[in-house]
Design a protein around this motif. Structure first.
Motif, PDB file in Angstrom:
ATOM      1  N   SER A 146       4.157  26.406   2.119  1.00  0.00           N
ATOM      2  CA  SER A 146       5.618  26.488   2.255  1.00  0.00           C
ATOM      3  C   SER A 146       6.163  25.322   3.094  1.00  0.00           C
ATOM      4  O   SER A 146       7.285  24.876   2.884  1.00  0.00           O
ATOM      5  N   ARG A 147       5.353  24.810   4.027  1.00  0.00           N
ATOM      6  CA  ARG A 147       5.847  23.715   4.861  1.00  0.00           C
ATOM      7  C   ARG A 147       5.538  22.347   4.254  1.00  0.00           C
ATOM      8  O   ARG A 147       5.854  21.316   4.848  1.00  0.00           O
ATOM      9  N   GLY A 148       4.911  22.366   3.086  1.00  0.00           N
ATOM     10  CA  GLY A 148       4.445  21.115   2.496  1.00  0.00           C
ATOM     11  C   GLY A 148       5.556  20.093   2.307  1.00  0.00           C
ATOM     12  O   GLY A 148       5.442  18.945   2.729  1.00  0.00           O
ATOM     13  N   ALA A 149       6.653  20.558   1.693  1.00  0.00           N
ATOM     14  CA  ALA A 149       7.742  19.623   1.388  1.00  0.00           C
ATOM     15  C   ALA A 149       8.239  18.950   2.670  1.00  0.00           C
ATOM     16  O   ALA A 149       8.396  17.732   2.729  1.00  0.00           O
ATOM     17  N   HIS A 150       8.418  19.753   3.719  1.00  0.00           N
ATOM     18  CA  HIS A 150       8.943  19.227   4.982  1.00  0.00           C
ATOM     19  C   HIS A 150       7.966  18.202   5.563  1.00  0.00           C
ATOM     20  O   HIS A 150       8.340  17.066   5.880  1.00  0.00           O
ATOM     21  N   LEU A 151       6.689  18.584   5.657  1.00  0.00           N
ATOM     22  CA  LEU A 151       5.672  17.682   6.220  1.00  0.00           C
ATOM     23  C   LEU A 151       5.589  16.393   5.410  1.00  0.00           C
ATOM     24  O   LEU A 151       5.521  15.296   5.949  1.00  0.00           O
ATOM     25  N   LEU A 152       5.629  16.552   4.081  1.00  0.00           N
ATOM     26  CA  LEU A 152       5.476  15.400   3.206  1.00  0.00           C
ATOM     27  C   LEU A 152       6.552  14.358   3.508  1.00  0.00           C
ATOM     28  O   LEU A 152       6.287  13.163   3.589  1.00  0.00           O
ATOM     29  N   GLN A 153       7.790  14.850   3.745  1.00  0.00           N
ATOM     30  CA  GLN A 153       8.864  13.876   4.008  1.00  0.00           C
ATOM     31  C   GLN A 153       8.674  13.227   5.376  1.00  0.00           C
ATOM     32  O   GLN A 153       8.873  12.031   5.530  1.00  0.00           O
ATOM     33  N   LEU A 154       8.234  14.012   6.368  1.00  0.00           N
ATOM     34  CA  LEU A 154       7.939  13.418   7.687  1.00  0.00           C
ATOM     35  C   LEU A 154       6.840  12.363   7.535  1.00  0.00           C
ATOM     36  O   LEU A 154       6.902  11.278   8.096  1.00  0.00           O
ATOM     37  N   PHE A 155       5.844  12.694   6.714  1.00  0.00           N
ATOM     38  CA  PHE A 155       4.705  11.810   6.489  1.00  0.00           C
ATOM     39  C   PHE A 155       5.164  10.536   5.783  1.00  0.00           C
ATOM     40  O   PHE A 155       4.906   9.421   6.239  1.00  0.00           O
ATOM     41  N   ASP A 156       5.909  10.715   4.694  1.00  0.00           N
ATOM     42  CA  ASP A 156       6.362   9.553   3.917  1.00  0.00           C
ATOM     43  C   ASP A 156       7.180   8.596   4.769  1.00  0.00           C
ATOM     44  O   ASP A 156       7.104   7.385   4.624  1.00  0.00           O
ATOM     45  N   ARG A 157       7.996   9.144   5.673  1.00  0.00           N
ATOM     46  CA  ARG A 157       8.906   8.288   6.447  1.00  0.00           C
ATOM     47  C   ARG A 157       8.294   7.833   7.767  1.00  0.00           C
ATOM     48  O   ARG A 157       8.939   7.130   8.539  1.00  0.00           O
ATOM     49  N   GLY A 158       7.059   8.292   8.023  1.00  0.00           N
ATOM     50  CA  GLY A 158       6.436   7.927   9.300  1.00  0.00           C
ATOM     51  C   GLY A 158       7.343   8.293  10.455  1.00  0.00           C
ATOM     52  O   GLY A 158       7.469   7.568  11.437  1.00  0.00           O
ATOM     53  N   GLN A 159       7.986   9.441  10.312  1.00  0.00           N
ATOM     54  CA  GLN A 159       8.977   9.831  11.325  1.00  0.00           C
ATOM     55  C   GLN A 159       8.287  10.440  12.536  1.00  0.00           C
ATOM     56  O   GLN A 159       7.237  11.061  12.430  1.00  0.00           O
ATOM     57  N   GLU A 160       8.888  10.216  13.698  1.00  0.00           N
ATOM     58  CA  GLU A 160       8.372  10.802  14.925  1.00  0.00           C
ATOM     59  C   GLU A 160       8.411  12.317  14.805  1.00  0.00           C
ATOM     60  O   GLU A 160       9.392  12.875  14.312  1.00  0.00           O
ATOM     61  N   LEU A 161       7.352  12.996  15.263  1.00  0.00           N
ATOM     62  CA  LEU A 161       7.263  14.441  15.072  1.00  0.00           C
ATOM     63  C   LEU A 161       7.871  15.178  16.251  1.00  0.00           C
ATOM     64  O   LEU A 161       7.838  14.691  17.377  1.00  0.00           O
ATOM     65  N   PRO A 162       8.418  16.369  15.999  1.00  0.00           N
ATOM     66  CA  PRO A 162       8.940  17.183  17.102  1.00  0.00           C
ATOM     67  C   PRO A 162       7.832  17.509  18.095  1.00  0.00           C
ATOM     68  O   PRO A 162       6.664  17.594  17.719  1.00  0.00           O
ATOM     69  N   GLN A 163       8.206  17.676  19.362  1.00  0.00           N
ATOM     70  CA  GLN A 163       7.213  17.938  20.401  1.00  0.00           C
ATOM     71  C   GLN A 163       6.410  19.185  20.063  1.00  0.00           C
ATOM     72  O   GLN A 163       5.191  19.188  20.131  1.00  0.00           O
ATOM     73  N   ARG A 164       7.107  20.248  19.706  1.00  0.00           N
ATOM     74  CA  ARG A 164       6.405  21.505  19.460  1.00  0.00           C
ATOM     75  C   ARG A 164       5.756  21.447  18.086  1.00  0.00           C
ATOM     76  O   ARG A 164       6.425  21.546  17.062  1.00  0.00           O
ATOM     77  N   GLY A 177       0.826  -1.202   0.000  1.00  0.00           N
ATOM     78  CA  GLY A 177       0.000   0.000   0.000  1.00  0.00           C
ATOM     79  C   GLY A 177       0.856   1.245   0.000  1.00  0.00           C
ATOM     80  O   GLY A 177       2.072   1.171   0.193  1.00  0.00           O
ATOM     81  N   SER A 178       0.247   2.376  -0.242  1.00  0.00           N
ATOM     82  CA  SER A 178       0.999   3.619  -0.391  1.00  0.00           C
ATOM     83  C   SER A 178       0.446   4.706   0.494  1.00  0.00           C
ATOM     84  O   SER A 178      -0.708   4.653   0.916  1.00  0.00           O
ATOM     85  N   LEU A 179       1.280   5.652   0.761  1.00  0.00           N
ATOM     86  CA  LEU A 179       0.852   6.865   1.448  1.00  0.00           C
ATOM     87  C   LEU A 179       0.390   7.851   0.383  1.00  0.00           C
ATOM     88  O   LEU A 179       1.095   8.086  -0.601  1.00  0.00           O
ATOM     89  N   ILE A 180      -0.800   8.410   0.571  1.00  0.00           N
ATOM     90  CA  ILE A 180      -1.396   9.228  -0.483  1.00  0.00           C
ATOM     91  C   ILE A 180      -1.171  10.713  -0.214  1.00  0.00           C
ATOM     92  O   ILE A 180      -1.387  11.195   0.896  1.00  0.00           O
ATOM     93  N   ALA A 181      -0.676  11.400  -1.209  1.00  0.00           N
ATOM     94  CA  ALA A 181      -0.514  12.851  -1.099  1.00  0.00           C
ATOM     95  C   ALA A 181      -0.777  13.474  -2.461  1.00  0.00           C
ATOM     96  O   ALA A 181      -0.397  12.905  -3.490  1.00  0.00           O
ATOM     97  N   THR A 182      -1.469  14.613  -2.474  1.00  0.00           N
ATOM     98  CA  THR A 182      -1.751  15.272  -3.754  1.00  0.00           C
ATOM     99  C   THR A 182      -1.631  16.778  -3.611  1.00  0.00           C
ATOM    100  O   THR A 182      -1.695  17.318  -2.520  1.00  0.00           O
ATOM    101  N   LYS A 183      -1.465  17.416  -4.770  1.00  0.00           N
ATOM    102  CA  LYS A 183      -1.497  18.883  -4.819  1.00  0.00           C
ATOM    103  C   LYS A 183      -2.483  19.277  -5.903  1.00  0.00           C
ATOM    104  O   LYS A 183      -2.579  18.601  -6.929  1.00  0.00           O
TER     105      LYS A 183
END
Lengths: 696, 811, 118
Positions: free
Chosen positions: B382-400, B323-329
């Protein structure tokens, strides 16, 4: 007072320096009359003389005694061991079982003689050099597209006159600081600098745009920019039509790299991509430069080609103060890759498989064509097979420290230990020399004469300032002595480096890297000469491609394949990217610079840089000792928490050996064409932040 | 050689084409005989860019991923435009319009079709879509829409999803006046957006001139033969000239179904992308159903292609698709919308929302177990690229969490100098640390220069200059002063220029010698004399007590001394415009005195070189022209281009203005020489942009005034001071600047260092806006100097001293 | 030097009123074979030195004076007028000639022909 104009022993910028004083107390200053550095030097250059009379300097041959210790021996005894070892191995395992490992630090004369030594005296196919770890990807890209490979096809001073300079994965502000004077000039003129790098390097700092790209996605970025240039009608259609072939291939290739996708892969926002594409497309003159960043990857050639294509789409190569170039790393990285120490190559970029080339060299060397071996294995491959059945059993290393510089260092370490004979020629007891059976003390930069070819293809005269200490021989002498013992005296008798150079000139006559018109006198008179220079009245070639490229039809080629992800991407077990590089204080494996007190003070031990958020995420305190681990090994570092890089990336310098060796971590996945290992991307995990001291 | 394994791919779209590419990239040519079938008679094109083609922002031929040539080059047999009709799984045979063939492995990549709801009247009697009605799915659809859009005034799009909105934007771009979007659901893009986001999107969308109709179920397409309008379930009607239907897609699974493969919404496949019913049949792309999902985006389809290529080529036989993680613009010009993952929170999810009505910004993220489960970014991506990579990698998010929606202060960047550790190496060449610099400053280095001298910081490669300066400012903390001596106007008098001027005025010092007496206890410094002479002349004009010994030889005999002690004579030729008369006299003089060289200067005059000192008076007399000041630290020349009188590009009368300027400013002493220029148009033939004062005529009969340019050893593009309409204004402002420079600049400081030192903004304020109220005084002082002008060559008739021009005297 | 002076024959020239040279300036005089720059300083002193700058043959009489020095107009080399010594550079010293203002207000210069033999 006696003053010698010569050149810095370190990077490919080959700064002109002036040496006065005695060998014991030399005084170094920048040479204002040398048009490349124009008097500037960096910390490494200023302190370069410190290695000459260094206490750890080797002044007598060493050989392993019965109890396995390296002890001083006479030259005769040492060379006896070398000769015996070579003969034994070649009888038992064949000629190719003796390998030669060269370096991009050697002069053109040494490079040439090393190749001749391997092919003529040893008759082995097993010769390659550490340049494979350096420029080979960009070299392949240029060869394929332009039909020739010269790091910069234009003089460095042209940078200052461009409207926009794009540097991908290069950090001259720290690796060749004197270059920055041209960037300062560029900015003063209102020009723009665009830097692509996962790290906020000192160079990125001075850029108008810094694209902190995801490691391993360079080609995606470049192809994405091309996509936008085409979409926005900013491609130089006229140039493409007149001077290139294969644009359709690229146009269809980039159709798969629309902004949304590129943003997702590279992490660079679509808006930024468009802004940068527009700046590039509207500029009158653009220079695109790649450094090791994109090149030292399993996709290295494809990455370099992508940036090269970007330059072509912009119509840059061959136009004034425009073009594509590679920031060559090693002092003679350029000359080193031209004169026959590559496994598949004869002097002057001639292909060792090409009958015409073999015939030519057979004449120059006065041997039979058949006696010249064919292509052998590339550096990383040769090193990985050391001691194995089909591998090299005896290795001669000149001016290189592969146990630190090669990827997957632990494997290489094992290989070197398993050899029947390891001979290392160096002026310090490098990490590799420590493993040797015979160590031969060689002369240093300021103690011998020769030529180097700098990053802009300028052949320069490295002059002798002092005579070598007693007991030390030059590599040229050493090679001749061994050759003589192997029964090739007549082919290895030279009165001076100049005589070797004259033979090199004959060898390269008519080749792509033609030196035949260059003489030491001209180099002195003209502050160096840019190759190709086919005759003594030929002025040399500072700017290439003005009319045509070196392809058969004179047109440049668009080449490139779809991007493939790095051989190893972060995952659950190894959640971060690891990338490696150089610090200002040190040069390559640090054999020299780590022994210079001032430089050592600047960077006494390797640090692992990570972003504050990353440090927080993994509970790392600034300055803490930590162990980094990859699928290949572990190494020790001091944590340096800095906002200067992406949150998904850890950076470590590769100047140290042993337990602090970055290359115990790196991935030896090779580029299919250049055989360049993937130094710049692999997956890493932060193992421990408490334990300190050394693994071994 | 043995028969290669035959791999047949049905479908040559984003899935099939990509699969072949991935297989070829993995050296699959060696393993397989590759055969592909494609409905469309083209190569494989990038469907995601269709809406750009529709919006004319991209050409159709720019979206081809693999042109037909690619297939031949890579040894793939492509049956383009050949429809596959069925298969026999038992005998592994495939039937198509033109025949049949055997396969070893078969891959369904049949994609999907636009879903056309069974609305009354949507199709004509022939079963084809009614005239004027289009689906939006293929390049052909695109061409059709573009054609009929030319004549259409009002268009309707059925379907308010991603593609529907992009189609609507396309129609607008194509010039359709009125574009309506009809949507069945209660809000737009319900698949990607929550109600709040959709509402804001709709607002933006309507602002752009689109008409949106929600919860409208279309009952009938009106018009016989050609569409004329729509009738909705609620009885309302909407007329139109064309209709685009974008109501979703349906997997193409008929062939598979007929062949007895399990088909639900799409062809059922497992994580191995293989049909559970047949081990030699695979399926990827929009025709499949995987873990209950069907697909309509590129990313997942390409992931499937890569996975399957890994399996088939054996590079990784175990490769699985999970399965895939879905993202669109949304690709609609003027709307920034980036969405990823889910938009409706599940119990336990953390929701972070930011809304800015006025800016139409809506940001929302869903956090599930510390990881990003979904995000909506509208109006600011503007934050899309950053969020997208966090999303794609299922990375733990910063506290703040705010760090996710807005750039964190310590986003990738450089640490400030304050934050640098004390042992941080600032100047690497000379190994100077932050601590050393700070200590040096605290220890008394109050000037950047003295700091650098003391520590050697910045004296190596120089690339750390900026940082050293920043650290100096920080450490000096306001207490920064510069090495006084570098500010003395002349070395011999320990005063800055303002101090000196003040002393000269208050003590009424009108001669150089009096200055030395009063301010340097009589110690006459030869190298200070010229500077003082120049300043005093500037300050006192006519009242200046001229002492010839304070002048440089050039100014004593009004010629430029040459290497052999002879002089050069350059008569003034205002604006570089001369006459037959002048030329003839110059020629005569040159002949009479056997002038060794006659040279046209860069300043558009004529230079007579090699004149002996004692010849000068006679030469001047015979010339009967004024001095050109080619020797003085003063206004030299005004270089001009032909300008509007003759030049076909000329916008302004540059020669006339040039002459006016030279006549007014000629001979004015100044700290450094002043080279002026006037260009009749921005082509800048007279190089006005690299003059100390340069004037450029621009469209609209206006003149641009530039200052601070240089084209000598130092090259600098001049800064724009002002744009004015008349010659008078040029003379006024240029004169005011010259006087300000005369009074403020250090001796020998050319305008190219003076202007950047003071700053063009400040200069503009003073000269143009009179911010310091000194404009009138400047104008007065300049006028005084202009009035005091006398041609020095008149001394040919009345020498100031009998031996003024004496050569060697025999005793 | 002194020794030579005795051994040599000195010839004196009267070059006329100090007014011939504007205050603070210099002029060149040809005395026999010698080209000599004579300076009339603001403090009343007169000095005579070789007219040609040893650096690049600049005309020293055209130089600026002050604090007992002359600065060559071509490349700004400074010399002490009394001793002829270079100031702040390494050119040869200037040849100097004894000079005085006579009671009649004229300038007298002594040119010493050094005998070859000694």
């Amino acid at each position: 007072m006696l003053e010698t104009r010569t050149h810095c022993p370190y990077c490919a910028f080959q700064c002109g320096i002036r040496i006065t004083g005695s060998a014991k107390a030399p005084v170094v200053s920048g040479d204002p009359d040398f048009p490349v550095n124009r008097g500037r030097l960096c910390a490494k250059g200023f302190t370069a003389a410190a290695t000459l009379s260094h206490p750890e300097r080797l002044t007598t041959p060493l050989a392993r005694d019965v109890s396995g210790n390296l002890v001083p021996v006479s030259w005769n005894a040492a060379l006896d061991r070398v000769e015996a070892g070579i003969r034994a191995v070649q009888e038992a395992y064949g000629a190719d079982a003796v390998g030669v490992f060269g370096s991009g630090a050697l002069t053109n004369e040494k490079t040439y003689l090393l190749g001749k030594f391997a092919r003529v005296a040893l008759r082995t196919a097993s010769i390659d050099y550490n340049g494979r770890f350096c420029m080979s990807s960009a070299a392949a890209a240029s060869n394929r597209a332009f039909g020739i490979d010269r790091g910069l096809p234009f003089p460095i001073a042209d940078l200052a006159r461009a409207d926009v300079v794009l540097i991908a994965g290069g950090n001259p502000a720290e690796t060749m600081p004197p270059l920055m004077q041209y960037i300062d000039e560029l900015r003063a003129r209102g020009g723009k600098l665009i830097v692509v790098d996962p790290r906020r390097t000192a160079t990125a700092e001075s850029a108008s745009h810094h694209l902190a790209v995801t490691p391993g996605t360079d080609a995606v970025l470049a192809l994405g920019l091309i996509h936008l240039l085409i979409r926005e009608r900013l491609a130089d259609a006229d140039y493409i039509a007149r001077r290139t072939e294969g644009f359709d291939r690229i146009r269809t290739l980039v159709a798969a790299y629309w902004p949304g996708r590129v943003e997702r892969i590279t992490g660079i926002p679509e808006a930024t991509l468009l802004e940068v594409a527009t700046i590039l497309g509207r500029a009158g003159s653009v220079t695109v430069l790649t450094g090791r960043g994109p090149e030292q990857q399993a996709q290295g050639v494809n990455n370099a080609s992508a940036y090269l294509n970007l330059a072509l789409v912009l119509g840059a190569p061959g136009k004034p103060s425009s073009g594509y170039g590679c920031l060559t790393g090693q002092g003679n990285g350029q000359g080193g890759r031209e004169h026959g120490q590559k496994a598949d190559q004869l002097p002057g970029y001639r292909d060792i498989r090409d009958p015409a080339a073999r015939r030519h060299m057979a004449e120059v060397w006065n041997v039979t064509e058949e006696s010249i071996p064919t292509a052998g294995l590339s550096a990383q491959e040769m090193l990985e097979k050391l001691g194995q059945d089909d591998g090299v059993r005896a290795l001669l290393v000149f001016g290189s420290n592969p146990v630190v510089s090669a990827a997957d260092a632990l494997t290489i370490d094992r290989g070197l230990r398993s050899l029947h004979l390891l001979v290392v020629s160096d002026f310090f007891l490098s990490e590799t020399a420590r493993l040797a059976d015979v160590v031969l003390p060689s002369a240093q930069w300021a103690e011998e004469e020769g030529t180097m070819t700098n990053l802009e293809g300028r052949v320069i005269h490295r002059r002798q300032a002092f005579t070598p200490p007693d007991g030390v021989k030059t590599d040229l002498e050493i090679l001749s002595l061994i050759a003589e013992r192997l029964g090739h005296k007549e082919r290895f008798t030279y009165g001076s480096p100049a005589e070797v150079f004259d033979e090199l000139r004959r060898a390269t006559a008519g080749s792509r890297a033609d030196y035949s018109g260059i003489t030491y006198d001209r180099l002195d008179r003209e502050n160096g000469v840019h190759w190709p220079c086919p005759s003594q009245i030929h002025p040399g070639t500072p700017v290439m491609f003005a009319e045509r490229f070196n392809t058969l039809d004179g047109r440049a080629r668009f080449l490139g394949d779809p991007h493939l992800p790095a051989a190893e991407e972060p995952d659950e077990d190894f959640p971060l990217y690891l990338t490696t590089g150089r610090l200002l204080a040190h040069y390559q494996t640090g054999t020299q610079t780590r022994r210079v007190p001032q430089l050592d003070r600047m960077a006494p031990r390797p640090t692992a840089q990570m972003h504050p958020l990353t440090a927080r995420r993994f509970g790392v305190a600034d300055g803490a000792d930590l162990v980094l681990t990859t699928r290949r090994g572990s190494a020790h570092f001091r944590a340096e928490v800095t906002p200067r890089l992406r949150q998904d990336t850890v950076f470590v310098p590769f100047h140290w050996g042993g337990a602090e060796s970055a290359n115990r971590l790196t991935n030896a996945a090779l580029d299919p064409i250049s055989r360049m290992p993937e130094f710049k991307v692999c997956a890493v995990r932060i193992e421990s932040t408490t334990e300190s001291g050394g693994l071994t | 050689m043995t028969q290669k394994h035959r791999l047949v791919v049905i479908g040559n779209g984003m899935a099939g084409g990509r699969l072949l590419e991935e297989i070829v990239a993995r050296g699959g040519r060696e393993q397989f005989e590759l055969i592909a079938f494609g409905d469309e008679p083209y190569g494989n094109y990038n469907r995601i860019l269709l809406s750009n083609v529709l919006a004319k922002s991209q050409d159709p031929d720019e979206i081809y991923l693999n042109p037909l040539s690619w297939y031949t080059e890579n040894g793939v047999t492509l049956h383009a435009g050949t429809r596959v009709i069925g298969m026999d799984r038992r005998f592994k045979r495939l039937f198509h319009e033109k025949g049949e063939l055997r396969y070893d492995t078969l891959v369904f990549a049949t994609g999907s079709s636009a879903f056309v709801p069974p609305i009354l009247g949507v199709r004509g009697d022939d079963g084809e879509l009614k005239k004027g009605v289009y689906a939006f799915r293929t390049l052909d659809d695109c061409h059709g829409i573009m054609d009929s859009a030319r004549s259409a005034r009002k268009a309707v799009v059925i379907g308010g999803g991603l593609l529907g909105l992009e189609a609507a934007r396309g129609l607008q771009e194509l010039g359709v006046e009125e574009v309506h979007v009809v949507h069945l659901m209660s809000h737009l893009m319900e698949a990607q957006l929550d109600a709040a986001g959709a509402e804001m999107l709709q607002g933006t969308f309507e602002q752009m001139g689109f008409h949106v109709h929600l919860e409208k179920s279309t009952k009938e397409i009106l018009g016989n033969g050609k569409v004329t309008g729509l009738r909705f379930a609620d009885g309302t009607m909407l007329d139109c000239d064309m209709l685009v239907i974008s109501a979703g897609i349906r997997p193409n699974a008929e062939i598979a179904a007929r062949a007895g493969l399990t088909v639900n919404r799409g062809i059922i496949v497992g994580d191995d992308l293989r049909s559970p019913d047949d081990k030699s049949v695979y399926a990827i792309g929009e025709c499949i159903e995987h873990r209950g999902e069907t697909f309509g985006l590129v990313a997942p389809v390409w992931e499937q292609a890569r996975t399957l290529a890994e399996r088939l080529t054996g590079r990784n036989p175990e490769a699985e698709y999970r399965g895939s993680l879905i993202a669109t613009k949304l690709k609609v010009m003027g709307i920034d919308l980036s969405v990823m993952g889910e938009h409706t929170p599940q119990p336990g999810d953390e929701v972070v929302r930011y809304v800015e009505e006025s800016e139409r910004i809506y940001k929302k993220i869903l956090v599930r177990n510390g990881k990003l489960a979904g995000a909506i970014l509208l109006g600011d991506t503007s934050r899309g690229a950053h969020l997208l990579q966090l999303f794609d990698r299922g990375q733990e998010l910063p506290q703040r969490r705010s760090e996710l929606l807005f750039p964190a202060p310590h986003e990738i960047g450089a640490p400030t100098v304050e934050s640098l550790p004390d042992d941080h190496q600032v100047c690497n060449c000379n190994g100077v640390s932050k601590a050393q610099i700070v200590t040096a400053v605290k220890g008394g280095c109050r000037s950047l220069k003295s700091l650098c001298d003391a520590t050697r910081a910045g004296q190596g490669c120089g690339s750390c200059k900026a940082q050293v300066e920043a650290l100096f400012e920080y450490a000096a903390d306001g207490g920064a002063v510069e090495d006084p001596s570098i500010h003395y106007y002349v070395p011999g008098i320990p005063l800055t220029k303002p101090e000196l001027i003040d002393a000269v005025r208050t003590l009424g010092l009108r001669s150089v010698s009096s200055v030395f007496k009063a301010l340097a206890n009589g110690k006459e410094d030869p190298s200070s004399k010229m500077g003082l002479a120049s300043l005093l002349k500037t300050l006192w004009g006519g009242e200046y007590e001229d002492e010839r010994d304070a002048r440089f030889i050039n100014d004593r005999v009004h010629g430029n001394v040459q290497k052999d002690g002879t002089f050069s004579v350059v008569p003034g030729i205002s604006g570089g415009v001369t006459t037959v008369h002048q030329l003839r006299r110059i020629a005569d003089v040159a002949e009479k005195y056997e002038v060794p060289m006659i040279k046209i200067t860069g300043g558009q005059r004529i230079d007579l070189l090699g004149i002996r000192k004692n010849q000068l008076p006679d030469v001047w007399k015979d010339l009967g022209m004024r001095s050109g000041y080619a020797y003085a630290k003063s206004v030299r020349t005004v270089k001009t281009c032909v300008g509007s009188e003759f030049c076909r590009f000329g916008l302004g009368d540059s020669t006339r203005l040039g002459i006016e300027m030279e006549e007014r400013f000629k001979g004015l002493e100044s700290p450094g020489k002043l080279k002026l220029g006037v260009a009749g148009c921005p082509r800048n033939c007279s190089e006005a942009l690299i003059k100390d004062v340069g004037i450029v005529a621009v469209e609209g009969e206006r003149w641009e005034i530039y200052v601070g340019g240089a084209g000598g050893a130092h090259v600098r593009k001049a800064d724009l001071l002002a744009v004015v309409a008349t010659h008078e204004e040029v003379l006024l402002l240029a004169g005011r600047f010259i006087q300000y420079y005369r009074e403020q600049a250090k001796y020998l400081e050319r305008t190219y260092s003076f202007v950047p030192r003071v700053g063009i903004e400040k200069i503009r304020a003073i000269i143009v806006d009179d911010s310091e109220g000194i404009a009138a005084e400047l104008d007065r002082a300049l006028q005084a100097s202009v009035d005091a002008y006398a041609d020095p060559w008149l001394e040919a008739v009345e020498p100031v001293h009998p031996s003024q021009f004496a050569a060697a005297i025999d005793a | 030097m002194m020794k030579e002076m005795y051994a040599a024959e000195a010839q004196s020239y009267d070059i006329g009123s100090v007014e011939r040279i504007p205050i603070g300036e210099g002029r060149r005089f040809r005395l026999g074979a010698e080209e000599i720059a004579v300076f009339h300083l603001r403090n009343g002193e007169v000095h005579a030195v070789q007219a040609i700058c040893p650096h690049r043959e600049g005309p020293l009489e055209d130089g600026l004076t002050g604090s007992g020095r002359v600065v060559c107009p071509l490349h700004a080399r400074a010399f002490d007028l009394a001793s002829g010594e270079p100031v702040g550079h390494t050119c040869d010293a200037l040849r100097t000639y004894p000079a005085e203002v006579t009671s009649a207000g004229t300038i007298r210069i002594y040119v010493v022909q050094v005998a070859e033999s000694i």
